[in-house]
Design an enzyme around this catalytic site. Sequence first.
Site, PDB file in Angstrom:
ATOM      1  N   CYS A 143      72.898 -13.395 -53.806  1.00 18.22           N
ATOM      2  CA  CYS A 143      71.980 -13.165 -52.698  1.00 18.22           C
ATOM      3  C   CYS A 143      70.523 -13.262 -53.140  1.00 18.22           C
ATOM      4  O   CYS A 143      70.171 -12.877 -54.250  1.00 18.22           O
ATOM      5  CB  CYS A 143      72.200 -11.784 -52.117  1.00 18.22           C
ATOM      6  SG  CYS A 143      73.861 -11.493 -51.549  1.00 18.22           S
ATOM      7  N   ARG A 202      70.614 -20.007 -57.110  1.00 16.71           N
ATOM      8  CA  ARG A 202      71.367 -18.804 -57.481  1.00 16.71           C
ATOM      9  C   ARG A 202      72.804 -18.840 -56.964  1.00 16.71           C
ATOM     10  O   ARG A 202      73.640 -18.068 -57.410  1.00 16.71           O
ATOM     11  CB  ARG A 202      70.667 -17.564 -56.901  1.00 16.71           C
ATOM     12  CG  ARG A 202      69.328 -17.279 -57.535  1.00 16.71           C
ATOM     13  CD  ARG A 202      68.492 -16.360 -56.680  1.00 16.71           C
ATOM     14  NE  ARG A 202      68.971 -15.006 -56.638  1.00 16.71           N
ATOM     15  CZ  ARG A 202      68.347 -13.965 -57.194  1.00 16.71           C
ATOM     16  NH1 ARG A 202      67.228 -14.153 -57.853  1.00 16.71           N
ATOM     17  NH2 ARG A 202      68.820 -12.758 -57.082  1.00 16.71           N
ATOM     18  N   TRP A 229      75.538 -14.253 -50.591  1.00 19.16           N
ATOM     19  CA  TRP A 229      76.760 -14.574 -51.345  1.00 19.16           C
ATOM     20  C   TRP A 229      77.746 -13.474 -50.962  1.00 19.16           C
ATOM     21  O   TRP A 229      77.541 -12.310 -51.291  1.00 19.16           O
ATOM     22  CB  TRP A 229      76.448 -14.563 -52.847  1.00 19.16           C
ATOM     23  CG  TRP A 229      77.592 -14.985 -53.714  1.00 19.16           C
ATOM     24  CD1 TRP A 229      77.910 -16.253 -54.099  1.00 19.16           C
ATOM     25  CD2 TRP A 229      78.565 -14.127 -54.333  1.00 19.16           C
ATOM     26  NE1 TRP A 229      79.022 -16.232 -54.909  1.00 19.16           N
ATOM     27  CE2 TRP A 229      79.446 -14.941 -55.070  1.00 19.16           C
ATOM     28  CE3 TRP A 229      78.791 -12.742 -54.324  1.00 19.16           C
ATOM     29  CZ2 TRP A 229      80.519 -14.438 -55.797  1.00 19.16           C
ATOM     30  CZ3 TRP A 229      79.861 -12.239 -55.041  1.00 19.16           C
ATOM     31  CH2 TRP A 229      80.711 -13.098 -55.774  1.00 19.16           C
ATOM     32  N   ASN A 253      70.321  -7.172 -50.960  1.00 20.42           N
ATOM     33  CA  ASN A 253      71.076  -7.601 -52.149  1.00 20.42           C
ATOM     34  C   ASN A 253      71.742  -6.363 -52.732  1.00 20.42           C
ATOM     35  O   ASN A 253      71.086  -5.330 -52.874  1.00 20.42           O
ATOM     36  CB  ASN A 253      70.145  -8.178 -53.222  1.00 20.42           C
ATOM     37  CG  ASN A 253      69.570  -9.527 -52.835  1.00 20.42           C
ATOM     38  OD1 ASN A 253      69.896 -10.061 -51.780  1.00 20.42           O
ATOM     39  ND2 ASN A 253      68.716 -10.053 -53.690  1.00 20.42           N
ATOM     40  N   GLY A 254      73.018  -6.488 -53.117  1.00 22.62           N
ATOM     41  CA  GLY A 254      73.691  -5.346 -53.736  1.00 22.62           C
ATOM     42  C   GLY A 254      74.913  -4.924 -52.950  1.00 22.62           C
ATOM     43  O   GLY A 254      75.377  -5.637 -52.054  1.00 22.62           O
ATOM     44  N   GLU A 275      84.602 -20.662 -74.175  1.00 25.03           N
ATOM     45  CA  GLU A 275      83.535 -21.196 -73.329  1.00 25.03           C
ATOM     46  C   GLU A 275      83.973 -22.533 -72.701  1.00 25.03           C
ATOM     47  O   GLU A 275      83.697 -22.805 -71.536  1.00 25.03           O
ATOM     48  CB  GLU A 275      82.254 -21.360 -74.164  1.00 25.03           C
ATOM     49  CG  GLU A 275      81.094 -22.108 -73.502  1.00 25.03           C
ATOM     50  CD  GLU A 275      80.522 -21.429 -72.265  1.00 25.03           C
ATOM     51  OE1 GLU A 275      80.947 -20.315 -71.923  1.00 25.03           O
ATOM     52  OE2 GLU A 275      79.665 -22.049 -71.611  1.00 25.03           O
ATOM     53  N   LYS A 282      84.098 -23.219 -68.777  1.00 26.66           N
ATOM     54  CA  LYS A 282      83.373 -24.340 -68.156  1.00 26.66           C
ATOM     55  C   LYS A 282      84.332 -25.185 -67.325  1.00 26.66           C
ATOM     56  O   LYS A 282      84.011 -25.593 -66.222  1.00 26.66           O
ATOM     57  CB  LYS A 282      82.717 -25.244 -69.205  1.00 26.66           C
ATOM     58  CG  LYS A 282      81.457 -24.722 -69.853  1.00 26.66           C
ATOM     59  CD  LYS A 282      80.189 -24.973 -69.072  1.00 26.66           C
ATOM     60  CE  LYS A 282      79.715 -23.771 -68.332  1.00 26.66           C
ATOM     61  NZ  LYS A 282      79.363 -22.585 -69.046  1.00 26.66           N
ATOM     62  N   GLU A 329      85.317 -23.307 -64.140  1.00 30.11           N
ATOM     63  CA  GLU A 329      84.172 -23.194 -63.225  1.00 30.11           C
ATOM     64  C   GLU A 329      83.900 -24.506 -62.502  1.00 30.11           C
ATOM     65  O   GLU A 329      83.644 -24.517 -61.303  1.00 30.11           O
ATOM     66  CB  GLU A 329      82.900 -22.866 -64.019  1.00 30.11           C
ATOM     67  CG  GLU A 329      82.770 -21.438 -64.461  1.00 30.11           C
ATOM     68  CD  GLU A 329      81.396 -21.173 -65.069  1.00 30.11           C
ATOM     69  OE1 GLU A 329      81.032 -21.866 -66.037  1.00 30.11           O
ATOM     70  OE2 GLU A 329      80.704 -20.278 -64.575  1.00 30.11           O
ATOM     71  N   HIS A 380     102.380 -16.180 -79.923  1.00 29.83           N
ATOM     72  CA  HIS A 380     102.763 -14.832 -79.471  1.00 29.83           C
ATOM     73  C   HIS A 380     102.869 -14.758 -77.943  1.00 29.83           C
ATOM     74  O   HIS A 380     102.748 -13.686 -77.370  1.00 29.83           O
ATOM     75  CB  HIS A 380     101.758 -13.801 -80.006  1.00 29.83           C
ATOM     76  CG  HIS A 380     101.749 -13.753 -81.491  1.00 29.83           C
ATOM     77  ND1 HIS A 380     102.660 -13.017 -82.232  1.00 29.83           N
ATOM     78  CD2 HIS A 380     100.976 -14.409 -82.400  1.00 29.83           C
ATOM     79  CE1 HIS A 380     102.431 -13.204 -83.525  1.00 29.83           C
ATOM     80  NE2 HIS A 380     101.409 -14.044 -83.649  1.00 29.83           N
ATOM     81  N   LYS A 395      74.514 -18.046 -59.702  1.00 26.48           N
ATOM     82  CA  LYS A 395      73.742 -18.148 -60.949  1.00 26.48           C
ATOM     83  C   LYS A 395      73.283 -16.775 -61.420  1.00 26.48           C
ATOM     84  O   LYS A 395      73.134 -16.525 -62.599  1.00 26.48           O
ATOM     85  CB  LYS A 395      72.528 -19.056 -60.682  1.00 26.48           C
ATOM     86  CG  LYS A 395      71.694 -19.370 -61.886  1.00 26.48           C
ATOM     87  CD  LYS A 395      72.295 -20.509 -62.657  1.00 26.48           C
ATOM     88  CE  LYS A 395      71.634 -20.740 -63.991  1.00 26.48           C
ATOM     89  NZ  LYS A 395      72.567 -21.361 -64.925  1.00 26.48           N
TER      90      LYS A 395
HETATM   91  C1  AGP Z   1      78.291 -19.496 -66.820  1.00 25.64           C
HETATM   92  O1  AGP Z   1      78.568 -20.852 -66.674  1.00 25.64           O
HETATM   93  C2  AGP Z   1      78.643 -18.678 -65.669  1.00 25.64           C
HETATM   94  N1  AGP Z   1      78.125 -19.171 -64.445  1.00 25.64           N
HETATM   95  C3  AGP Z   1      78.640 -17.183 -65.809  1.00 25.64           C
HETATM   96  O2  AGP Z   1      79.772 -16.858 -66.554  1.00 25.64           O
HETATM   97  C4  AGP Z   1      77.417 -16.520 -66.459  1.00 25.64           C
HETATM   98  O3  AGP Z   1      77.359 -16.840 -67.807  1.00 25.64           O
HETATM   99  C5  AGP Z   1      77.498 -14.999 -66.261  1.00 25.64           C
HETATM  100  O4  AGP Z   1      77.494 -14.718 -64.898  1.00 25.64           O
HETATM  101  C6  AGP Z   1      76.384 -14.247 -66.952  1.00 25.64           C
HETATM  102  O5  AGP Z   1      75.135 -14.617 -66.479  1.00 25.64           O
HETATM  103  P1  AGP Z   1      73.805 -14.173 -67.197  1.00 25.64           P
HETATM  104  O6  AGP Z   1      73.730 -14.867 -68.496  1.00 25.64           O
HETATM  105  O7  AGP Z   1      72.711 -14.585 -66.251  1.00 25.64           O
HETATM  106  O8  AGP Z   1      73.860 -12.686 -67.370  1.00 25.64           O
END
Ligand code: AGP
Length: 610
Positions: free
Chosen positions: A2, A27, A75, A101-102, A483, A487, A490, A506, A605
């Site tokens: 948001c 964002r 969002w 927001n929140g 990671e 990626k 995502e 395991h 974001k």
């Molecule tokens: C990364 O590609 C993601 N969109 C997400 O995992 C991100 O790294 C996470 O939300 C943390 O964000 P920040 O680094 O702004 O705290």
Amino acid sequence: MCGIVGKISLNPVNNLIIDGLKKLEYRGYDSVGMAIINSNNKLKTLKSAGKIKDFLIKYNSNKIEGNIGIGHTRWATHGIPSDLNAHPILDYNEKIAVVHNGIIENYLDIKNSLIEEGYLFQTDTDTECISNLISFYTRNGNSIMNSIKLTLDKIIGHAAVLVIDEESPDKIFGFKKGFAGSLLIGKKNKEISIASDFDTLKTNSDEYIVLEDYEYFYASKDKIEIFKQNKPRTKTWMKIKGDTEIVSKENYKYFMEKEIHEQSAVFLRNLQGRVDFNEKSIDFTDDFSKLKLEKIERIHLIGMGSSYYACMLGSYWLEKISKIPTQFSTSSEFRYRSPVIENNTLIIPVSQSGETADTLSASNLVKELNISQIAITNSINSELERITNNTIMMRANTEIAVASTKTFMATIEILFMLSIYFAKLKNVNIEKNIIFEELKIIPSYIDNILGNVSEISKLAKKYSINDNFLFLGRGQNLPIAMEGALKLKELSYIHAEGYPAGEMKHGPIALIDENMPVFNIVTEGQYFNKMISNIREIGSRNGKIIVLTNCPDKLDPSWYTDIISFDRTNDLLSPFLSTVCVQLFSMYTAISRKLDIDQPRNLAKSVTVE
Ligand code: AGP
């Protein structure tokens, strides 16, 4: 996630609000709205599910005009993305509009008690309890300011809120509670701008102030007053300096593609002024001169998502290079598990946005315990910077694509440099000659990968039809496997898991058959032979083996299906290069699947809710 915009001007504000909302688009959001008090002092609201372009098409012939207004990109948390649930959210009388927001944790209690008072609720949002609560308090004889304060006191949770009220048509009200991201108030001549994001604010403001926890305010074109617990607060206006960065895709099709290609430049920028290649030393004096670190005996890294995987890699390096016992945790677990933090521990919160709710709360907990911390962030003037007071900036410039790439690279580079810095502080001998020579050469090795992306893009296309993926690694390659899997899920919505290669037998091995591609990071060094054994186990079960390696000459082509190679370095530094390969692999997979590269579904974001 948001985003909030507020505007007071001598001119109509609707286009100014849209401009502000466009700056917040990166964002991630799913609906848009604005409320304006028009020249007849009437509250008018427009809102819709979808993106700003959908909103503009929908309301092309239905404009609202006025000199005061608020806007929001939502969002969804409570209730699906819909026209109705988009903010601003009105009170039941439709006189008060709120953007928020929140998350309000006690919204159901508030809602139920207001329903008993005869209030009607139209939306599924938690925000509606704010607009109706303010309305309830004003109806019971409180001034709007007092009603705002009573609402702030009543709600439990995190909230950054703006309010406009038909009864006070020349003012914007607002408050901040907890960690739902920033609320910044700026001014320039007679124009007031309010935003949840510094970059959005700075284009229209000469100076600004920051709203803190439990503060509430009103702003009119001539006056801004801020209060906390009924007492006025005096704030020092801070000048906004420097040029506004102009961010464009340049010749790239996607922001993410551009950001991946910027990584050698970001890498170089982070070395400047910190690394002395002649002396073979690293210095962070400009970043955190106030902290005395000689006594540090332990380090704990905290972050979420990609930042968390960067923390994991940082912990490997810090232990291996500087021999300091180092832990890593997701901020969301750290903050609630009543962490035992021993004396002389340094906490390093990592967040590119500097606004991630869980990381902010965890860092604030550390602050309350009076424990030293240094943040790593890419966001100047972020809440994280304000909490920690000691920050290492990522110098990555604005990252627009929702998925982190260049900020991940900058984070791991800073953590690598910190490991060398701490080694010196602790008198630990390291192989200086090799490490500094190779550090120097990393940017050109990154460019070697980026100069020849066709192999990775072909492979990505080939495997883009798969529904599942495993990523395996050991040691410093494990966080990159994790990671890489993050990626891929995502961007391409393919189910992918990152695993320590030793853990595979395991449990995950049950998944291996001819339909399961396994992406293995194999580098020359300590883990090489162990990785080969694990890969052979996959081959024996007909899994498809993709090898990402810096030593193709050491591998027998008969037992892998496909290979991606990159320049050979000392094993410790190979993550800088394997990172670029997994980023490209994910992006090209998503391109083959014709997906939204810069704004994947459901992601944000800046994750301002926990
Ligand atoms: C990364 O590609 C993601 N969109 C997400 O995992 C991100 O790294 C996470 O939300 C943390 O964000 P920040 O680094 O702004 O705290």
